[in-house]
Design a protein around this motif. Structure first.
Motif: not given
Ligand SMILES: C[S@@+](CC[C@H](N)C(=O)[O-])C[C@H]1O[C@@H](n2cnc3c(N)ncnc32)[C@H](O)[C@@H]1O
Length: 466
Positions: A199, A226-227, A231, A317
């Motif tokens: 992602t 942050v993944g 960003l 995800e």
């Molecule tokens: C859409 S992705 C972000 C991708 C990121 N912008 C990148 O460029 O890689 C969403 C992220 O949110 C994380 N995530 C999911 N549930 C979460 C939570 N409850 N708290 C923090 N992070 C979470 C996932 O592990 C995933 O890495």
């Protein structure tokens, strides 16, 4: 030679890229705001046009916008314009000669470019257009390779590729000032990035988000989802200090399965810090931590200049949060023991946005910005679905289409007041977020795009990534 400031009476022409149309105006407005300048278009302003004429700017303002913009291709000091070549000529001959002459003197070198929007001209036709400008008193010599000054004739043939007029709808002539930052889209492409995930956010959109957030040098920026840090890469390019959090241990520590083709496991240095290092921005990296956005670890203080994020939608995800004894609902069927605390539980989209807005209201500095993506099921979209917060003013809401029935909207909000006790969002949830509530409604709708006749699913676009 005329100084930059004495030339502020000029209009400037921006030539914009014709993709991400809705993202352009908020980007240019945000970059102007960084210079303390309002957006002052001319009276015939058309947001969808590739050409915008702006008033009230200095050459320095324009250069600083172009040093940041990924939506604008180039900027020109506008010397003349009109709907026909003869009106262009009149307009150019009325341009004060003292403004033009410093760039046309003996001994100078110059080049004239011809640019046509929505029409391709053969080389001899371009030369004819240049020859037709012989009424301009150029005294220098032509240098195609390294001219001191570049001038451009820009012709606008409208935006309909199926209806290209014989003659241009409008013509501009001006002195080239600067190009925008479109090169960043290639130079920072996730295709060549050290550490990527399923992602990872597209490079161009990441820079647009940083611009909408008005990220500037020495700012502190946080991404709570942050993944792989796309960003943070964009914000660090603009010299902001960056940090982030993610619930996923493997992502934060760069471990586990690789998202790269032909690579089974992530390499030893596949992490966010290495991504910033790849682009020479490692010194802007503060840290990233494993943390659940629903139970953040920050003390209650306004800390961040910007919060920029791409929350999980549950498409590629899962949307999970950690379990806690507070959230335990005792099962009536006795399926697990009373003391059981689930390791994780579903994190509904409605809660994700409620938490994100509440967190931003508390942790952004005054006038700090929150920029995030909101998934949309288009047949049911209305503006009332955009989550609001009493402490955050909605600045812009730009759609990126993903399929006939889904899109995502880039939402930009600005903190306008410190939260009081009653300013928490929980009481607004029922009215605001019905499309995202309780069950995974959005996910179900996203996957509802089944072509009934063929029985096949629509070609699903990526929600993230290129
Ligand atoms: C859409 S992705 C972000 C991708 C990121 N912008 C990148 O460029 O890689 C969403 C992220 O949110 C994380 N995530 C999911 N549930 C979460 C939570 N409850 N708290 C923090 N992070 C979470 C996932 O592990 C995933 O890495």
């Amino acid at each position: 030679m005329a100084t930059i400031n004495s030339r502020s009476c000029f209009k400037y022409l921006l030539h914009l890229a014709q993709d991400n149309l809705e993202f352009r105006l908020p980007e240019i407005k945000a970059l102007l705001a960084l210079r303390g300048k309002p957006f002052q278009p001319n009276e015939n302003f058309n947001e969808k046009s590739p050409f915008w004429c702006l008033d009230g700017l200095s050459e320095e303002d324009v250069r600083s916008i172009m040093a940041r913009s990924v939506c604008a291709k180039s900027a020109f000091e506008l010397w003349g314009h009109g709907p026909t070549h003869s009106e262009l000529r009149t307009s150019l001959l009325n341009c004060p000669s003292e403004n033009m002459s410093p760039f046309m003197i003996n001994g100078s070198t110059y080049r004239i470019n011809v640019y046509t929007f929505n029409k391709t001209l053969a080389f001899p036709d371009r030369i004819k257009k240049i020859d037709a400008l012989e009424y301009l008193p150029f005294k220098g010599t032509v240098s195609l390779k390294s001219p001191q000054h570049i001038f451009s004739l820009l012709e606008d043939y409208g935006t309909d590729p199926n209806n290209i007029p014989e003659h241009p709808n409008y013509i501009y002539f001006g002195r080239w000032i600067a190009d925008g930052q479109r090169d960043l889209i290639c130079s920072h492409s996730v295709k060549n990035r050290h550490f990527i995930g399923n992602t990872s956010m597209d490079a161009g959109l990441s820079f647009i988000m940083a611009n909408h957030a008005r990220v500037k040098e020495n700012d502190l920026v946080f991404d709570p989802f942050v993944g792989t840090g796309s960003l943070l890469v964009a914000c660090s390019h603009f010299r902001a200090y960056v940090c982030g959090a993610d619930i996923d241990y493997n992502t934060i520590h760069g471990k586990g399965r690789s998202s790269r083709k032909n690579h089974k496991w992530r390499g030893p240095d596949e992490n966010i810090r290495a991504n910033l290092r790849q682009y020479g921005a490692e010194k802007m990296y503060l840290d990233v931590l494993v943390s659940d956005a629903s139970k953040h670890v920050w003390r209650q203080t306004a800390l961040f200049d910007a919060i920029i994020t791409d929350p999980p939608y549950g498409i590629r995800e899962s949307t999970r949060r950690t379990g806690s004894c507070k959230d335990v609902v005792k099962p009536l069927d006795g399926s697990y023991v009373e003391s059981h605390v689930p390791v994780s539980q579903v994190y509904y989209l409605s809660d994700i946005f409620t938490d994100l807005l509440n967190f931003s209201a508390h942790h952004l500095v005054m006038r700090g910005r929150l920029v995030y993506w909101l998934p949309i099921y288009r047949p049911e979209y209305s503006e009332q679905m955009i989550p609001l917060h009493p402490c955050l003013r909605l600045i812009s809401n730009c759609e990126q289409m993903l399929s006939s029935h889904t899109s995502r909207r880039l939402i930009t909000m600005e903190k306008i007041k410190e939260p009081q006790e009653l300013d928490s969002l929980t009481h607004l949830v029922d009215s605001c977020f019905s499309p995202y509530q309780r069950h995974n409604a959005f996910r179900e709708k996203y996957f509802s795009g089944v072509n009934k006749r063929s029985g096949k699913e629509d070609n699903k676009p990526d929600f993230n990534g290129e």
